[in-house]
Scaffold this motif. Structure first.
Motif, PDB file in Angstrom:
ATOM      1  N   ARG A 111      34.578 134.791-132.203  1.00 17.51           N
ATOM      2  CA  ARG A 111      33.517 135.072-133.157  1.00 17.51           C
ATOM      3  C   ARG A 111      33.971 134.920-134.599  1.00 17.51           C
ATOM      4  O   ARG A 111      33.286 135.332-135.517  1.00 17.51           O
ATOM      5  N   GLY A 112      35.161 134.380-134.787  1.00 14.30           N
ATOM      6  CA  GLY A 112      35.773 134.403-136.101  1.00 14.30           C
ATOM      7  C   GLY A 112      35.107 133.482-137.102  1.00 14.30           C
ATOM      8  O   GLY A 112      34.772 132.349-136.794  1.00 14.30           O
ATOM      9  N   GLY A 113      34.911 133.963-138.306  1.00 14.39           N
ATOM     10  CA  GLY A 113      34.460 133.134-139.406  1.00 14.39           C
ATOM     11  C   GLY A 113      35.569 133.023-140.426  1.00 14.39           C
ATOM     12  O   GLY A 113      36.752 133.183-140.094  1.00 14.39           O
ATOM     13  N   ALA A 114      35.203 132.760-141.685  1.00 11.82           N
ATOM     14  CA  ALA A 114      36.202 132.605-142.740  1.00 11.82           C
ATOM     15  C   ALA A 114      36.957 133.911-142.963  1.00 11.82           C
ATOM     16  O   ALA A 114      38.165 133.918-143.168  1.00 11.82           O
TER      17      ALA A 114
ATOM     18  N   VAL B 203      42.408 142.157-127.272  1.00 16.41           N
ATOM     19  CA  VAL B 203      40.973 142.340-127.533  1.00 16.41           C
ATOM     20  C   VAL B 203      40.615 141.810-128.923  1.00 16.41           C
ATOM     21  O   VAL B 203      39.656 141.050-129.090  1.00 16.41           O
ATOM     22  N   LEU B 204      41.434 142.196-129.912  1.00 17.46           N
ATOM     23  CA  LEU B 204      41.147 141.759-131.284  1.00 17.46           C
ATOM     24  C   LEU B 204      41.266 140.245-131.413  1.00 17.46           C
ATOM     25  O   LEU B 204      40.433 139.586-132.048  1.00 17.46           O
ATOM     26  N   ALA B 205      42.305 139.679-130.800  1.00 13.24           N
ATOM     27  CA  ALA B 205      42.525 138.238-130.920  1.00 13.24           C
ATOM     28  C   ALA B 205      41.375 137.473-130.281  1.00 13.24           C
ATOM     29  O   ALA B 205      40.880 136.489-130.830  1.00 13.24           O
ATOM     30  N   LEU B 206      40.928 137.940-129.117  1.00 14.24           N
ATOM     31  CA  LEU B 206      39.794 137.289-128.459  1.00 14.24           C
ATOM     32  C   LEU B 206      38.561 137.348-129.348  1.00 14.24           C
ATOM     33  O   LEU B 206      37.857 136.344-129.523  1.00 14.24           O
ATOM     34  N   ALA B 207      38.324 138.521-129.921  1.00 13.83           N
ATOM     35  CA  ALA B 207      37.154 138.675-130.780  1.00 13.83           C
ATOM     36  C   ALA B 207      37.241 137.726-131.977  1.00 13.83           C
ATOM     37  O   ALA B 207      36.274 137.049-132.324  1.00 13.83           O
ATOM     38  N   LEU B 208      38.433 137.654-132.576  1.00 16.45           N
ATOM     39  CA  LEU B 208      38.610 136.773-133.732  1.00 16.45           C
ATOM     40  C   LEU B 208      38.410 135.318-133.349  1.00 16.45           C
ATOM     41  O   LEU B 208      37.762 134.547-134.048  1.00 16.45           O
TER      42      LEU B 208
ATOM     43  N   ALA C 157      43.497 130.298-129.772  1.00 20.07           N
ATOM     44  CA  ALA C 157      42.425 129.487-130.367  1.00 20.07           C
ATOM     45  C   ALA C 157      42.300 128.082-129.763  1.00 20.07           C
ATOM     46  O   ALA C 157      41.192 127.676-129.395  1.00 20.07           O
ATOM     47  N   PRO C 158      43.402 127.330-129.629  1.00 19.95           N
ATOM     48  CA  PRO C 158      43.226 125.971-129.098  1.00 19.95           C
ATOM     49  C   PRO C 158      42.667 125.971-127.679  1.00 19.95           C
ATOM     50  O   PRO C 158      41.827 125.137-127.333  1.00 19.95           O
ATOM     51  N   ALA C 159      43.128 126.924-126.864  1.00 18.91           N
ATOM     52  CA  ALA C 159      42.663 126.969-125.482  1.00 18.91           C
ATOM     53  C   ALA C 159      41.179 127.327-125.419  1.00 18.91           C
ATOM     54  O   ALA C 159      40.422 126.775-124.602  1.00 18.91           O
ATOM     55  N   ALA C 160      40.764 128.240-126.296  1.00 16.28           N
ATOM     56  CA  ALA C 160      39.347 128.610-126.311  1.00 16.28           C
ATOM     57  C   ALA C 160      38.495 127.424-126.744  1.00 16.28           C
ATOM     58  O   ALA C 160      37.446 127.139-126.155  1.00 16.28           O
ATOM     59  N   ALA C 161      38.974 126.703-127.764  1.00 13.77           N
ATOM     60  CA  ALA C 161      38.226 125.543-128.241  1.00 13.77           C
ATOM     61  C   ALA C 161      38.131 124.495-127.127  1.00 13.77           C
ATOM     62  O   ALA C 161      37.077 123.878-126.918  1.00 13.77           O
ATOM     63  N   GLN C 162      39.229 124.333-126.401  1.00 13.18           N
ATOM     64  CA  GLN C 162      39.237 123.341-125.333  1.00 13.18           C
ATOM     65  C   GLN C 162      38.288 123.737-124.194  1.00 13.18           C
ATOM     66  O   GLN C 162      37.578 122.896-123.643  1.00 13.18           O
TER      67      GLN C 162
ATOM     68  N   SER D  55      41.798 137.479-142.370  1.00 19.38           N
ATOM     69  CA  SER D  55      42.384 138.689-141.805  1.00 19.38           C
ATOM     70  C   SER D  55      43.515 138.342-140.847  1.00 19.38           C
ATOM     71  O   SER D  55      44.372 139.160-140.566  1.00 19.38           O
ATOM     72  N   MET D  56      43.496 137.094-140.348  1.00 20.94           N
ATOM     73  CA  MET D  56      44.603 136.686-139.495  1.00 20.94           C
ATOM     74  C   MET D  56      45.843 136.353-140.323  1.00 20.94           C
ATOM     75  O   MET D  56      46.956 136.425-139.845  1.00 20.94           O
TER      76      MET D  56
END
Lengths: 231, 329
Positions: free
Chosen positions: B160-163, B152-157, B219-224, B168-169
């Motif tokens: 919706r993740g910013g700087a 859940v946290l990773a998906l949110a990051l 992250a890469p999969a979400a970006a893709q 925090s990662m």
């Protein structure tokens, strides 16, 4: 009626202007050299790009501040017009409702529209199990189902062979334009324009020219179009 | 390519070594073979010197933060490059056999301890200690809880993740599980009995520790997914939950499965926080194993290790396999 009211699009060095209206029910081919901004023009009308000046107006209503899904527009891209992980039926259901709910009435509507595009019985398939032409038909079916007044086609059939492409264009004209929708389609092939377009917008040298009747324009092209067509 | 990747890989390995508390504890590091982390553990568990533990934790954090900064400067290795999935042809005389030798040696280095666990553990299976199944249940529960939270946290990051999210990662990389546990111990000690919240805190810290890895996998999969299908989703009005349900989650299924497997396996084997917090009744499998070893009940410890190994592998396999089903999409 679609009206581009003093529209200016700027992206770094690139710029494009358009200031014209297109009558309802027109099937308008957008032609011009690569990199001229045909897709950019469509993306701006669809709402994926914000113009740097001017407005996109539909029937007197300013669409510029409205998100893509809120506009009376459906668009088909060059590719990825279906979610590969969803069945045809679910892909179409998302055209009716972003929550993707399916009830008896919706299933029935989807079945009917699939029949119209010649995909009877394909509802449960995933896109990978369809041929290229069938995928195009499924995407067209969703456009039909969404029933928006303005349809933008950004070369969705470009990857198909010439015969299949002509077939899909005929189908698009029949099912889309036949019901009074306005169609704006990017095209590289003059034969496509001759085949289905009533109007042509020439995009060249930073300007999208006002739509002109396709027949006379193609019969006696101005220098820019002549150069593009290689005549 | 190696020049771009090697410094980052070096720094990550350095970081992992810097925080290798579990090995040092398991092998019984004493006054002569102590690490900062072990010293933290000792000042908490045996001397009960909270102040000293906090100072040591800061030292450890400083060391790791410096190393993490090095990772950053070296350009963190992007383990998930893209390509056309084609087999790369190589033309190097003797290259294959040298490669094979290197891989075999590395495999031997990895497999030997595992093989020893199996060899020594099988007899131990006949004489498993009391409470092993309760400990196994605790371990699995903590691992599952940590996995759910991490996803859940990773998906949110990722979505919706910013700087700040980027930072925090990185933080859990700099703060080892034991350092975070120390911090939580110092915070919680005046409020509740640490052993009452041992499992909860372990799960939370495990989730935080696995978060950078999970986010990096996703992250890469979400970006893709966004790059390929974002416009279609936007044109259909898929926002919020609908976008997550119909676009993101299905496209992320594989990396989600992998990240879940990774988190579960990491959490199963964690021996950081639990060593600080647990009383006699709250042991997880790794802690049970260490306790048996320090009581010189090696055969039983090996049996526990084998159970731990099997459960960790099983959890990883189940999650990773779950992500691969339905691959025709």
């Amino acid at each position: 009626m679609l009206r581009l009211d003093g529209l200016e699009i700027r992206q770094g060095e690139f710029s494009l202007s358009a200031d014209w209206a297109l009558e309802d029910g027109a099937v308008c081919a957008v032609m011009g050299p690569s990199g001229g901004g045909k897709s950019t023009l469509l993306a701006t009308i669809a709402g994926f790009l914000a113009p740097s000046a001017g407005r996109v107006v539909w029937d007197g209503r300013d669409l510029t501040p409205i998100a893509p899904a809120g506009r009376p527009i459906s668009i088909l891209f060059q590719d990825n017009n279906l979610f590969p992980h969803l069945t045809v039926e679910r892909n179409l259901a998302l055209g009716l409702d972003p929550r993707g709910r399916l009830d008896a009435a919706r299933r029935h509507a989807i079945g009917a529209v699939l029949e119209r595009v010649g995909l009877t019985g394909m509802a449960a398939r995933k896109p990978a199990a369809l041929s290229g032409g069938q995928q195009s038909r499924a995407a067209l079916a969703r456009v039909l189902l969404m029933d928006r007044a303005l349809v933008l086609l950004d070369e969705p059939f470009a990857a198909l062979g010439p015969g299949l492409r002509a077939e899909m264009l005929d189908l698009a004209r029949e099912v889309l334009a036949g019901e009074g929708r306005t169609v704006l389609m990017v095209s590289h092939a003059p034969e496509d324009a001759t085949r289905i377009a009533s109007h042509i917008v020439l995009v060249d040298a930073g300007r999208a020219a006002p739509p002109q009747a396709a027949g006379p324009l193609l019969a006696d092209p101005p220098p820019a179009l002549r150069a593009y067509l290689g005549r | 390519m190696l020049r771009a990747v090697a410094p980052g890989a070096f720094a990550v390995i350095f970081l992992i070594c810097l925080t290798s508390f579990a090995v040092a504890l398991t092998l019984g590091g004493g006054p002569r073979a102590t690490t900062v982390e072990l010293a933290i553990y000792q000042s908490l568990r045996f001397d009960f010197d909270l102040g000293r533990a906090a100072v040591l934790a800061m030292v450890q954090f400083g060391l790791c933060a410096a190393a993490a900064l090095l990772v950053r400067m070296a350009g963190a290795p992007d383990a998930l490059g893209t390509g056309l999935d084609r087999v790369v042809e190589r033309f190097e005389p003797g290259g294959r056999s040298v490669d094979a030798l290197a891989i075999a040696l590395a495999a031997l280095f990895l497999m030997a301890p595992l093989a020893m666990i199996v060899v020594r553990g099988v007899p131990g299976l006949l004489d498993l200690p009391d409470g092993i199944w309760a400990a196994a249940l605790r371990s699995v529960s903590v691992a599952l809880g940590a996995t759910a939270l991490t996803l859940v946290l990773a998906l949110a990051l990722v979505l919706r993740g910013g700087a700040l999210a980027q930072l925090s990662m990185l933080l859990p990389l700099a703060a080892s599980s034991l350092v975070m546990g120390t911090g939580l111990f110092v915070v919680l000690y005046p409020l509740v009995s640490p052993r009452d919240v041992a499992l909860l805190v372990t799960g939370l810290v495990n989730a935080a520790m696995a978060l950078p890895f999970a986010a990096r996998v996703l992250a890469p999969a979400a970006a893709q997914a966004e790059a390929a299908h974002g416009r279609l989703a936007t044109s259909l009005g898929l926002t919020g939950w609908a976008r997550l349900r119909w676009l993101i989650l299905p496209r992320l299924r594989r990396p989600l499965g992998f990240a879940a497997g990774l988190t579960a396996a990491l959490s199963m084997g964690d021996l950081g926080v639990i060593a600080l917090f647990a009383g006699d009744g709250e042991a997880t499998l790794p802690l049970l194993m260490v306790r048996l070893m320090s009581a010189y009940r090696m055969e039983q410890a090996a049996g526990v290790a084998l159970v731990l190994l099997a459960l960790s592998l099983a959890l990883f396999w189940i999650f990773d396999h779950g992500g691969r089903g339905d691959a025709a999409a």
